[in-house]
Scaffold this active site. Structure first.
Site, PDB file in Angstrom:
ATOM      1  CE  LYS A  14      -1.795   2.717  -1.335  1.00 56.07           C
ATOM      2  NZ  LYS A  14      -1.674   1.586  -0.414  1.00 56.07           N
ATOM      3  CD  GLN A  60      -1.723   0.073   2.814  1.00 50.82           C
ATOM      4  OE1 GLN A  60      -2.201   0.307   1.711  1.00 50.82           O
ATOM      5  NE2 GLN A  60      -0.506   0.424   3.144  1.00 50.82           N
ATOM      6  CG  ASP A  69      -0.898  -4.020  -3.987  1.00 49.34           C
ATOM      7  OD1 ASP A  69      -0.241  -2.977  -4.166  1.00 49.34           O
ATOM      8  OD2 ASP A  69      -1.585  -4.241  -2.978  1.00 49.34           O
TER       9      ASP A  69
HETATM   10  N1  GUN Z   1       1.859  -1.387   2.356  1.00 51.16           N
HETATM   11  C1  GUN Z   1       2.877  -0.547   2.030  1.00 51.16           C
HETATM   12  N2  GUN Z   1       2.991  -0.425   0.697  1.00 51.16           N
HETATM   13  C2  GUN Z   1       2.017  -1.195   0.154  1.00 51.16           C
HETATM   14  C3  GUN Z   1       1.611  -1.455  -1.184  1.00 51.16           C
HETATM   15  O1  GUN Z   1       2.188  -0.972  -2.170  1.00 51.16           O
HETATM   16  N3  GUN Z   1       0.553  -2.290  -1.320  1.00 51.16           N
HETATM   17  C4  GUN Z   1      -0.087  -2.848  -0.266  1.00 51.16           C
HETATM   18  N4  GUN Z   1      -1.122  -3.667  -0.508  1.00 51.16           N
HETATM   19  N5  GUN Z   1       0.261  -2.619   0.997  1.00 51.16           N
HETATM   20  C5  GUN Z   1       1.312  -1.790   1.194  1.00 51.16           C
END
Ligand code: GUN
Length: 296
Positions: free
Chosen positions: A54, A98, A121
């Site tokens: 990311k 996350q 998100d």
């Molecule tokens: N953990 C795995 N995929 C995601 C996601 O798309 N967002 C977040 N915040 N955590 C994750």
């Protein structure tokens, strides 16, 4: 094989290119740089890989990237204090905490502490409610990426029968809301669904998001249907590690009209949509027009 393979890798590269071009214009015309903060608590290896990826793609799109790595036994209070700090930071337009969080933390509490306008998100209860009532919101990245691929392939989705397998808050439920908003007739199937095969056989669109390797065989797929495989399952085959989806790709590709592969399908779209959401949040925060084609 008869199905068209929907190339998520190429599609995601196109989205990232559009985001980068828009970011460059924002900088040139308004002196604004979108900023994304990612918070990682603990050292879950899969999460570390996601977070690194990311950060890299955020910088490549010309955005500001901030990473906060916190110790696994950080208190919930300290995490909430960091979220408050990021909420108040005008250079940060998107915040992603996350998941999963360590067991001693209440995920709902933490997610709902994020300013909904910065919730890239789309997990905050306000954004869930806005999406559910068809209002402008931040849309979860994986369903948004899946929707973009479906719209690109079909043009209009109006009147199509769609089945979403899986009812998670992150994928299944928001995916169903998005398909409903695009006027599909939507069924949400799950582990207690009676005769899942029969339900799937009726669908023009199948979105599989259950996390069970190759559980949907080709003979469940209606000929010509579009299959979006959200699953990313690590298995071992012939003594070697392999990544497979929730759909048995080989048999499904014989009958489907179009199908996303794993890897290289939905996966790359998720981070591309995170960048798109950060750009959208930045435009909204500054009262500027939103990028076209990058929101739901
Ligand atoms: N953990 C795995 N995929 C995601 C996601 O798309 N967002 C977040 N915040 N955590 C994750």
């Amino acid at each position: 094989m008869s199905a068209t393979i929907i190339d998520g890798k190429a599609f995601a590269a196109r989205i990232r290119g559009e985001v980068a071009a828009h970011v460059a214009r924002l900088k040139a015309d308004h002196g604004i740089t979108p900023g994304l903060a990612v918070v990682l608590v603990g050292e879950d290896p899969a999460s570390q890989v996601y977070v690194r990826s990311k950060g890299k793609q955020t910088v490549e799109a010309g955005m500001k990237s901030v990473e906060h790595k916190l110790d696994v036994d950080t208190s919930e209070e300290a995490l909430l204090a960091l979220v408050e700090e990021l909420n108040a930071d005008p250079t940060i337009h998107g915040i992603l905490v996350q998941l999963p969080l360590p067991k001693h933390m209440n995920e709902d509490l933490v997610i709902n502490a994020i300013d909904p306008a910065k919730d890239v998100d789309g997990f905050h209860i306000s954004n869930v409610g806005l999406l559910g009532t068809g209002q402008k919101s931040m849309v979860p990245c994986t369903p948004l990426g899946s929707l973009m691929m479906l719209r690109d392939h079909h043009g209009s989705l109006s009147g199509l029968d769609a089945v979403v397998i899986g009812r998670s808050n992150i994928v299944g439920k928001p995916m169903a809301q998005l398909l409903l908003k695009d006027s599909c007739t939507v069924t949400i199937a799950h582990s207690r669904t009676k005769d899942l095969a029969e339900v799937v056989r009726r669908a023009d669109i199948v979105v599989a998001a259950v996390g069970r390797p190759e559980m949907v065989p080709g003979d469940w797929i209606k000929p010509g249907a579009t299959v979006i495989d959200v699953g990313i399952n690590r298995i071992e085959r012939d003594g070697k590690p392999k990544l497979v989806g929730d759909v048995d790709f080989a048999s499904a590709a014989e009958v489907a009209g179009a199908i996303t592969p794993v890897p290289g399908g939905v996966g790359p779209m998720t981070i591309a949509c995170l960048l798109a959401n950060t750009l959208t949040a930045c435009c909204r925060a500054n009262g500027l027009p939103e990028p076209e084609g990058l929101t739901a």
